[in-house]
Motif scaffolding. Sequence first.
Motif, short mmCIF file in Angstrom:
data_model
loop_
_atom_site.label_atom_id
_atom_site.label_comp_id
_atom_site.label_asym_id
_atom_site.label_seq_id
_atom_site.Cartn_x
_atom_site.Cartn_y
_atom_site.Cartn_z
N LEU A 154 0.82 -1.21 0.00
CA LEU A 154 0.00 0.00 0.00
C LEU A 154 0.86 1.26 0.00
O LEU A 154 0.53 2.23 -0.69
CB LEU A 154 -0.96 0.00 1.19
N LEU A 208 -7.10 -4.80 3.29
CA LEU A 208 -7.96 -3.78 2.68
C LEU A 208 -9.43 -3.94 3.09
O LEU A 208 -10.12 -2.94 3.32
CB LEU A 208 -7.84 -3.83 1.16
N LEU A 221 -6.50 3.76 -0.15
CA LEU A 221 -5.68 2.57 0.06
C LEU A 221 -5.31 2.52 1.54
O LEU A 221 -4.25 2.96 1.94
CB LEU A 221 -4.43 2.62 -0.82
#
Length: 153
Positions: free
Chosen positions: A87, A114, A138
């Motif tokens: 990320l 996520l 994100l």
Amino acid sequence: MKIMIMRHGEAEATALSDGQRPLTEEGINEVTQVAELVAEEYVVSKIIASPLLRAQQTASLMATGLNLPAVDTLTELAPEHKPESVLKALASEEAEVLLLVSHMPLVDQLAGWLLEGSRMSPIAFPTATVAVLHTDHLAAGVAELERVFLAPS
């Protein structure tokens, strides 16, 4: 943004090194079939893959099936990395629909991170599986699962 997390197709069990294990014929067939399914529903903007051979081969087959000219490589998509490092590496990514091609356990951990803010994913990732997540950021625990594509058996 849509993030597609894909596990590479079936690979040979052995090679000179783990990073050099190629896809099997079955793996090539799995990926080709999944590319056709994905292409029916999505227009992928960009593909980024792990540097390991089986992920590169998978990404290349997906690029062909999705009519994309090239595949990018990201070291952080190698199996020993953590979701947080992926990320961080993708922080400035602006693709609308991004396909990431990686390996177990990272695909599982990334999806879990996520979706739920945990490294335990609610999704099973047999070879050539693509999980489609929708997210505005994100970050841990903010994505929603939209769709899962499995290779036809």
